[in-house]
Design an enzyme around this catalytic site. Structure first.
Site, PDB file in Angstrom:
ATOM      1  N   VAL A  26      23.379  38.038  40.920  1.00  0.00           N
ATOM      2  CA  VAL A  26      23.952  36.818  41.508  1.00  0.00           C
ATOM      3  C   VAL A  26      23.584  36.829  42.996  1.00  0.00           C
ATOM      4  O   VAL A  26      23.954  37.763  43.729  1.00  0.00           O
ATOM      5  CB  VAL A  26      25.487  36.768  41.337  1.00  0.00           C
ATOM      6  CG1 VAL A  26      26.050  35.512  41.998  1.00  0.00           C
ATOM      7  CG2 VAL A  26      25.870  36.816  39.851  1.00  0.00           C
ATOM      8  N   HIS A  76      27.833  39.972  47.535  1.00  0.00           N
ATOM      9  CA  HIS A  76      29.109  40.425  46.981  1.00  0.00           C
ATOM     10  C   HIS A  76      29.170  41.940  47.006  1.00  0.00           C
ATOM     11  O   HIS A  76      28.143  42.623  46.992  1.00  0.00           O
ATOM     12  CB  HIS A  76      29.316  39.895  45.560  1.00  0.00           C
ATOM     13  CG  HIS A  76      28.193  40.225  44.622  1.00  0.00           C
ATOM     14  ND1 HIS A  76      27.014  39.507  44.608  1.00  0.00           N
ATOM     15  CD2 HIS A  76      28.053  41.202  43.694  1.00  0.00           C
ATOM     16  CE1 HIS A  76      26.214  40.017  43.697  1.00  0.00           C
ATOM     17  NE2 HIS A  76      26.811  41.054  43.132  1.00  0.00           N
ATOM     18  N   HIS A 107      30.989  45.199  45.104  1.00  0.00           N
ATOM     19  CA  HIS A 107      31.726  45.696  43.939  1.00  0.00           C
ATOM     20  C   HIS A 107      32.709  46.762  44.423  1.00  0.00           C
ATOM     21  O   HIS A 107      32.298  47.753  45.053  1.00  0.00           O
ATOM     22  CB  HIS A 107      30.778  46.366  42.940  1.00  0.00           C
ATOM     23  CG  HIS A 107      29.707  45.476  42.380  1.00  0.00           C
ATOM     24  ND1 HIS A 107      29.767  44.952  41.108  1.00  0.00           N
ATOM     25  CD2 HIS A 107      28.534  45.039  42.907  1.00  0.00           C
ATOM     26  CE1 HIS A 107      28.682  44.230  40.870  1.00  0.00           C
ATOM     27  NE2 HIS A 107      27.909  44.271  41.947  1.00  0.00           N
TER      28      HIS A 107
HETATM   29  P1  AMP Z   1      25.129  42.089  40.720  1.00  0.00           P
HETATM   30  O1  AMP Z   1      24.425  42.516  39.455  1.00  0.00           O
HETATM   31  O2  AMP Z   1      25.278  43.179  41.733  1.00  0.00           O
HETATM   32  O3  AMP Z   1      24.508  40.817  41.278  1.00  0.00           O
HETATM   33  O4  AMP Z   1      26.612  41.741  40.275  1.00  0.00           O
HETATM   34  C1  AMP Z   1      26.977  40.507  39.748  1.00  0.00           C
HETATM   35  C2  AMP Z   1      28.270  40.734  39.030  1.00  0.00           C
HETATM   36  O5  AMP Z   1      28.871  39.481  38.795  1.00  0.00           O
HETATM   37  C3  AMP Z   1      28.118  41.426  37.664  1.00  0.00           C
HETATM   38  O6  AMP Z   1      28.849  42.652  37.681  1.00  0.00           O
HETATM   39  C4  AMP Z   1      28.708  40.395  36.693  1.00  0.00           C
HETATM   40  O7  AMP Z   1      29.443  40.999  35.645  1.00  0.00           O
HETATM   41  C5  AMP Z   1      29.586  39.562  37.599  1.00  0.00           C
HETATM   42  N1  AMP Z   1      29.832  38.199  37.158  1.00  0.00           N
HETATM   43  C6  AMP Z   1      28.928  37.291  36.745  1.00  0.00           C
HETATM   44  N2  AMP Z   1      29.535  36.120  36.449  1.00  0.00           N
HETATM   45  C7  AMP Z   1      30.848  36.293  36.719  1.00  0.00           C
HETATM   46  C8  AMP Z   1      32.004  35.459  36.620  1.00  0.00           C
HETATM   47  N3  AMP Z   1      31.934  34.182  36.186  1.00  0.00           N
HETATM   48  N4  AMP Z   1      33.209  35.973  36.944  1.00  0.00           N
HETATM   49  C9  AMP Z   1      33.298  37.255  37.373  1.00  0.00           C
HETATM   50  N5  AMP Z   1      32.258  38.089  37.498  1.00  0.00           N
HETATM   51  C10 AMP Z   1      31.047  37.623  37.159  1.00  0.00           C
END
Ligand code: AMP
Length: 116
Positions: A97, A101, A103
């Site tokens: 995404v 962000h 984690h």
């Molecule tokens: P990254 O791979 O570091 O970009 O992390 C993106 C994170 O967003 C992943 O851990 C996904 O599980 C999480 N994610 C994607 N869509 C959603 C959503 N609608 N609500 C909560 N988390 C999400």
């Protein structure tokens, strides 16, 4: 091309999320696919694509994020247990995404990642 990310839709409350913390600058919600018993994503309400862009555009956002993490982990007692904060920068590092962000992971015993 629609380059509005899912996290912007969460900020605008256009799609649901399990919000666990919010202040003027920062929003935190549960990861939809948790990798630990506590897995929360922290985002700044002002958009950037990744950590480097965030630092370039507005470095105070980093302290906004980490102050929110401090407040949340203290409120939830997670600070007593221990936690890890991770940000992926770029697709090859696992970023899926493209809205910066962080984690927050806790609940498990993590290894000494990054140590020899
Ligand atoms: P990254 O791979 O570091 O970009 O992390 C993106 C994170 O967003 C992943 O851990 C996904 O599980 C999480 N994610 C994607 N869509 C959603 C959503 N609608 N609500 C909560 N988390 C999400």
């Amino acid at each position: 091309m629609d380059d509005v990310t899912i996290f912007e839709k969460i900020i605008k409350k256009e799609i649901p999320a399990e919000i666990v913390f919010e202040n003027h600058n920062v929003l935190a919600f549960k990861d939809i696919s948790p990798q630990a018993s506590t897995h929360v994503l922290f985002i700044h309400k002002e958009k950037s694509t990744n950590i480097n862009e965030m630092i370039e555009k507005n470095p105070t956002q980093i302290s906004d994020i980490f102050k929110a993490i401090k407040e949340f982990t203290e409120l939830e007692g997670i600070d007593q247990h221990g936690f890890r904060v991770v940000t992926n920068c770029g697709a090859r590092a696992g970023q899926s995404v493209f809205y910066t962000h962080f984690h927050l992971l806790s609940g498990e015993s993590f290894g000494n990642f990054g140590r020899a």
